[in-house]
Write an enzyme that holds these catalytic residues in place. Structure first.
Site, mmCIF file in Angstrom:
data_model
loop_
_atom_site.group_PDB
_atom_site.id
_atom_site.type_symbol
_atom_site.label_atom_id
_atom_site.label_comp_id
_atom_site.label_asym_id
_atom_site.label_seq_id
_atom_site.Cartn_x
_atom_site.Cartn_y
_atom_site.Cartn_z
ATOM 1 N N GLY A 50 0.855 -1.189 0.000
ATOM 2 C CA GLY A 50 0.000 0.000 0.000
ATOM 3 C C GLY A 50 0.887 1.235 0.000
ATOM 4 N N LEU A 51 0.305 2.351 0.404
ATOM 5 C CA LEU A 51 1.104 3.576 0.358
ATOM 6 C C LEU A 51 2.331 3.474 1.247
ATOM 7 C CD1 LEU A 51 -1.666 6.269 0.058
ATOM 8 C CD2 LEU A 51 0.077 5.629 -1.615
ATOM 9 N N GLY A 53 3.956 0.543 2.435
ATOM 10 C CA GLY A 53 4.907 -0.474 1.974
ATOM 11 C C GLY A 53 5.438 -0.188 0.578
ATOM 12 N N HIS A 274 -16.226 6.246 11.302
ATOM 13 C CA HIS A 274 -16.340 7.380 10.374
ATOM 14 C C HIS A 274 -17.808 7.796 10.261
ATOM 15 C CE1 HIS A 274 -15.949 9.891 6.897
ATOM 16 N NE2 HIS A 274 -14.655 9.663 6.818
ATOM 17 N N ARG A 338 -13.999 13.400 13.346
ATOM 18 C CA ARG A 338 -14.867 12.238 13.099
ATOM 19 C C ARG A 338 -15.482 11.666 14.364
ATOM 20 N NH1 ARG A 338 -10.988 9.431 8.536
ATOM 21 N NH2 ARG A 338 -11.422 11.067 7.016
ATOM 22 N N GLU A 433 -0.631 2.161 8.574
ATOM 23 C CA GLU A 433 -1.729 1.909 9.509
ATOM 24 C C GLU A 433 -1.407 0.757 10.453
ATOM 25 O OE1 GLU A 433 -5.619 1.897 7.633
ATOM 26 O OE2 GLU A 433 -6.585 1.219 9.490
ATOM 27 N N ARG A 443 -7.991 9.794 14.676
ATOM 28 C CA ARG A 443 -7.224 10.310 13.540
ATOM 29 C C ARG A 443 -8.013 11.389 12.825
ATOM 30 N NH1 ARG A 443 -7.173 9.432 8.098
ATOM 31 N NH2 ARG A 443 -8.544 7.605 8.111
ATOM 32 N N LEU A 449 -2.973 8.965 4.929
ATOM 33 C CA LEU A 449 -2.125 8.937 3.736
ATOM 34 C C LEU A 449 -0.820 9.677 4.029
ATOM 35 C CD1 LEU A 449 -4.769 9.612 0.907
ATOM 36 C CD2 LEU A 449 -4.099 7.457 1.971
HETATM 37 C C1 LIG Z 1 -12.730 3.897 1.942
HETATM 38 C C2 LIG Z 1 -11.550 4.558 2.581
HETATM 39 C C3 LIG Z 1 -11.196 5.847 2.248
HETATM 40 C C4 LIG Z 1 -10.105 6.465 2.841
HETATM 41 N N1 LIG Z 1 -9.782 7.740 2.502
HETATM 42 C C5 LIG Z 1 -8.711 8.335 3.073
HETATM 43 C C6 LIG Z 1 -8.342 9.654 2.716
HETATM 44 O O1 LIG Z 1 -8.977 10.301 1.900
HETATM 45 N N2 LIG Z 1 -7.269 10.211 3.329
HETATM 46 C C7 LIG Z 1 -6.523 9.532 4.260
HETATM 47 O O2 LIG Z 1 -5.541 10.067 4.762
HETATM 48 N N3 LIG Z 1 -6.839 8.254 4.586
HETATM 49 C C8 LIG Z 1 -7.902 7.651 4.017
HETATM 50 N N4 LIG Z 1 -8.229 6.361 4.374
HETATM 51 C C9 LIG Z 1 -7.300 5.590 5.225
HETATM 52 C C10 LIG Z 1 -6.119 5.093 4.377
HETATM 53 O O3 LIG Z 1 -6.574 4.734 3.104
HETATM 54 C C11 LIG Z 1 -5.397 3.903 4.982
HETATM 55 O O4 LIG Z 1 -5.151 4.122 6.330
HETATM 56 C C12 LIG Z 1 -4.054 3.687 4.288
HETATM 57 O O5 LIG Z 1 -4.232 3.639 2.899
HETATM 58 C C13 LIG Z 1 -3.366 2.432 4.784
HETATM 59 O O6 LIG Z 1 -2.206 2.253 4.021
HETATM 60 P P1 LIG Z 1 -1.162 1.123 4.380
HETATM 61 O O7 LIG Z 1 -0.094 1.199 3.352
HETATM 62 O O8 LIG Z 1 -0.760 1.235 5.803
HETATM 63 O O9 LIG Z 1 -1.984 -0.243 4.249
HETATM 64 P P2 LIG Z 1 -2.824 -0.887 3.038
HETATM 65 O O10 LIG Z 1 -3.033 0.039 1.907
HETATM 66 O O11 LIG Z 1 -4.020 -1.507 3.680
HETATM 67 O O12 LIG Z 1 -1.889 -2.019 2.500
HETATM 68 C C14 LIG Z 1 -1.664 -3.210 3.204
HETATM 69 C C15 LIG Z 1 -0.770 -4.089 2.361
HETATM 70 O O13 LIG Z 1 -0.326 -5.170 3.162
HETATM 71 C C16 LIG Z 1 -0.499 -6.382 2.473
HETATM 72 N N5 LIG Z 1 -0.680 -7.422 3.480
HETATM 73 C C17 LIG Z 1 -1.447 -7.385 4.591
HETATM 74 N N6 LIG Z 1 -1.300 -8.516 5.291
HETATM 75 C C18 LIG Z 1 -0.439 -9.272 4.608
HETATM 76 C C19 LIG Z 1 0.110 -10.570 4.816
HETATM 77 N N7 LIG Z 1 -0.189 -11.296 5.902
HETATM 78 N N8 LIG Z 1 0.963 -11.054 3.890
HETATM 79 C C20 LIG Z 1 1.302 -10.325 2.788
HETATM 80 N N9 LIG Z 1 0.816 -9.106 2.549
HETATM 81 C C21 LIG Z 1 -0.035 -8.593 3.454
HETATM 82 C C22 LIG Z 1 -1.682 -6.152 1.566
HETATM 83 O O14 LIG Z 1 -1.644 -7.063 0.488
HETATM 84 C C23 LIG Z 1 -1.430 -4.700 1.145
HETATM 85 O O15 LIG Z 1 -0.520 -4.687 0.068
HETATM 86 C C24 LIG Z 1 -9.344 5.760 3.802
HETATM 87 C C25 LIG Z 1 -9.702 4.453 4.152
HETATM 88 C C26 LIG Z 1 -10.805 3.862 3.572
HETATM 89 C C27 LIG Z 1 -11.221 2.509 4.032
#
Ligand SMILES: Cc1cc2nc3c(=O)[nH]c(=O)nc-3n(C[C@H](O)[C@H](O)[C@H](O)COP(=O)(O)OP(=O)(O)OC[C@H]3O[C@@H](n4cnc5c(N)ncnc54)[C@H](O)[C@@H]3O)c2cc1C
Length: 644
Positions: A50-51, A53, A274, A338, A433, A443, A449
């Protein structure tokens, strides 16, 4: 309390001191470096694309490390971050409306209800400005205003407009930026990408994280992967509630398996509900949909003044409507944070003034904004969100107000990390996250993000180098006894799940667990409810291990098997969440205890007793152990939070 024991306090040994605006600069200078020739010899595992990683893997590879990247989706760019809608905060002050690094820092500490670390939040605010530059350089198409500068809008808990956005698809555009950077490194051979691989165990050698055990979700093959350090960027655990705005696949397994191996889990009960989601429409549902907070820039929230008024919204005259957020919180109006907006929606619905089926909804109305700005302007800002709403509900929000209700959205809790983003296991770093993050008990919108990209592009690449520079560590491979044991644990667990051969689906257990959590550990919690939840979770978990049915075998694609493993971890997490919520005898941010509220129904903190991070050590078959990290506030002094 009978449910846990208390251990020694925990301190953030990496936290720098001195004037707050110099701390990150100094930590970066003092951090040891790895010279470019040595970086090539070091391997880093990054779980998650995700963003957090994606940006970390791309940056580390760009620096010259060998990176192995893992995700369970079929492509790194399908990570849940792609769903983020509304925007990303940064203290650029392009609007000249009084913003600054200090104000972003201040708003975030206050917004988190004084349960986050000042040093971390200040760093986040400093780095926020670099993130925008980095993403623009990558070609992320942020919205621009007429003069050519990047446009911004407002998000909750702030009186300035500091949120950068790309329509209602900000996460998608940011992730495509990070993904391109990652692909470039995959193409150069510096990142080995392993999509459709799930991490199921952490390998610890001589007290350090040295690898992971993964299962190929297509072939079922289990492999052991070794490295010099492991980074978890595996996202949040909101799906413990079954219904949430998260992608269906989001889960806690990577973090939880690390927790079982010794990584402390911090503030698990801090969940963000939310306020603006499409209400639940029936038992058939497996997913909820967010309507971005950005909509509250132009949408006005209201319910009828009279209980049980079921006239169509357009038939209710202005003076019979209660724009309750504007009434109760005139300074911030519809843009209160929120936690506050969610509780206010719950209160008006509890009073019998909710709208729609079951009375569990409030209106989000764009009529004024459409009259003032014209439909085209609203379409340009939120078009895709309006379309999404219409596709799901069959109602046209240009004509009638949206109906919305709070839903589980984000988890502020996560694995405990120090200022360097290192967990309690040396060599295990946690970003995005998945860590317990900089957001305290609540938050603010558009800051997840910001945090994920701050961690991945700017913080981790410095702090991880400091750790790796303390090597070289002994070479280890898959034949090391710790690796063999970790692999055997994974195989045994999969076999155990397959062997139960019961009569209830995994989903039926997950749904029931989610109902317990929503009822007792959701928007409002009480001692009696939490105790009941813990009993119910334990009973349901025992039943799961006796009656769950996982068809098929482990030799190939088996989504029931994947889900069963994740739900088993959710059961253990759910219990810890309830214990954490029960022990925290105060209300703060997303954690609202019915017993602790001010006379006008606001959250009542207890700074004397609870101004700490609760870091939980896994208790195995015994009780979890609580370690407290005291929080100090030198710059933003805790006060009763007010948005009135
Ligand atoms: C609908 C929605 C809208 C949002 N809008 C906003 C916004 O406008 N602004 C804002 O700041 N935040 C927003 N958020 C929050 C934000 O999107 C998330 O907190 C953030 O994108 C999380 O990013 P991350 O990289 O930590 O995790 P994620 O993007 O969840 O990525 C997790 C990664 O880990 C991998 N993974 C997980 N477990 C395993 C495993 N056991 N083995 C291998 N791979 C694994 C997955 O495959 C994925 O690649 C929103 C959230 C939602 C639900």
């Amino acid at each position: 309390m009978d449910l846990y024991t208390e251990g020694d306090p925990i301190a953030d040994a990496k936290a720098p001191d001195g004037p707050i605006e110099t701390r990150w600069e100094r930590r970066r200078f003092e951090a040891k470096l790895v010279n470019p020739a040595n970086r090539r010899k070091l391997t880093v595992i990054v779980v998650g694309t995700g963003l957090a990683g994606g940006s970390a893997a791309a940056t580390l590879a760009e620096q010259g490390y060998q990176v192995k990247s893992y995700c369970y989706q079929d492509s790194p760019r399908r990570a849940h971050s792609i769903a983020a809608q509304g925007g990303i905060n940064a203290a650029k002050n392009y609007r000249n409306d009084g913003d600054s690094v200090h104000r972003l820092f201040y708003d975030t500490v206050k917004g988190g209800d004084f349960r986050s670390r000042e040093s971390n939040v200040h760093r986040l605010a400093e780095v926020s400005v670099n993130i925008i530059d980095q993403c623009v350089a990558q070609g992320v198409p942020f919205a621009r205003e007429y003069g050519g500068l990047l446009d911004t809008r407002s998000f909750g808990g702030a009186q300035v407009q500091r949120t950068f956005y790309a329509r209602g698809q900000t996460g998608q555009q940011l992730l495509l930026g990070a993904y391109q950077a990652l692909e470039r490194q995959i193409g150069l051979g510096n990142v080995e990408m392993n999509a459709r691989h799930e991490m199921l165990e952490l390998i610890i050698v001589d007290g350090r994280a040295r690898g992971i055990v993964v299962r190929d979700l297509v072939t079922g093959e289990i492999t052991t992967e070794m490295a010099d350090a492991v980074v978890l960027a595996s996202g949040g655990y909101g799906n413990v509630f079954y219904l949430s705005t998260n992608a269906k696949g989001c889960n806690v397994t990577a973090s939880w398996r690390a927790h079982r191996k010794g990584a402390y889990f911090a503030n698990p009960c801090y969940t963000q509900i939310h306020p603006t989601c499409i209400p639940v429409s029936g038992d058939h549902q497996s997913k909820l949909t967010l309507m971005s907070e950005s909509l509250r820039n132009d949408g006005r929230v209201w319910v009828p003044k009279a209980k049980g008024d079921n006239r169509a919204p357009r038939d209710i005259p202005e003076d019979e409507r209660d724009y309750y957020l504007e009434r109760i919180y005139p300074s911030f109006g519809n843009l209160v944070p929120r936690d506050i907006a969610s509780r206010a929606a719950k209160n008006v619905c509890d009073e019998g003034r909710g709208v729609g089926p079951g009375g569990l909804g409030v209106y989000l109305d764009f009529a004024d904004a459409i009259n003032r700005l014209g439909r085209k302007a609203i379409e340009a800002k939120y078009g895709n969100l309006f379309e999404m709403y219409e596709r799901i509900t069959g109602e046209d929000p240009y004509q009638v107000p949206m109906r919305i209700y709070p839903a589980v959205h984000y988890t502020m809790g996560g694995l405990w990390v120090d200022y360097d983003l290192q967990s309690t296991i040396p060599g295990l770093f946690v970003i995005g996250e998945a860590n317990f993050s900089d957001h305290g008990a609540n938050r603010l919108g558009a800051s997840a993000l910001m945090q994920g990209l701050a961690d991945g592009y700017f913080v981790l690449p410095n702090t991880l180098a400091n750790y790796l520079a303390s090597g070289p560590f002994d070479k280890v491979d898959a034949s090391h006894p710790a690796a063999v044991e970790a692999r055997a644990t994974v195989e045994d667990r999969l076999q155990r799940l397959l062997a139960i051969n019961g009569d209830r689906t995994v989903d039926s257990f997950h749904r029931e667990l989610g109902q317990i959590m929503w009822e007792h550990c959701g928007m409002e919690r009480s001692e009696a409810g939490l105790r009941k939840a813990i009993d119910e979770i334990r009973t349901l978990r025992d039943e799961f291990w006796q009656r769950v049915r996982v068809p098929g075998d482990g030799e190939g694609l088996n989504q029931s098997l994947e889900k069963a493993g994740r739900v088993a971890d959710f059961f253990e997490l759910a219990e810890l969440m309830c214990i954490d919520a029960l022990h925290r005898e105060e209300s703060c941010g997303g954690h609202f205890r019915a017993e602790h509220q001010t006379p006008d129904g606001e959250a009542q903190r207890d700074d004397e007793r609870f101004a700490y991070v609760a870091a939980w050590e896994y208790g195995g078959t015994g009780q979890p152990v609580l370690h407290k990290e005291d929080l100090k506030f030198e710059y933003v002094h805790p006060t009763q939070r007010s948005y009135k």
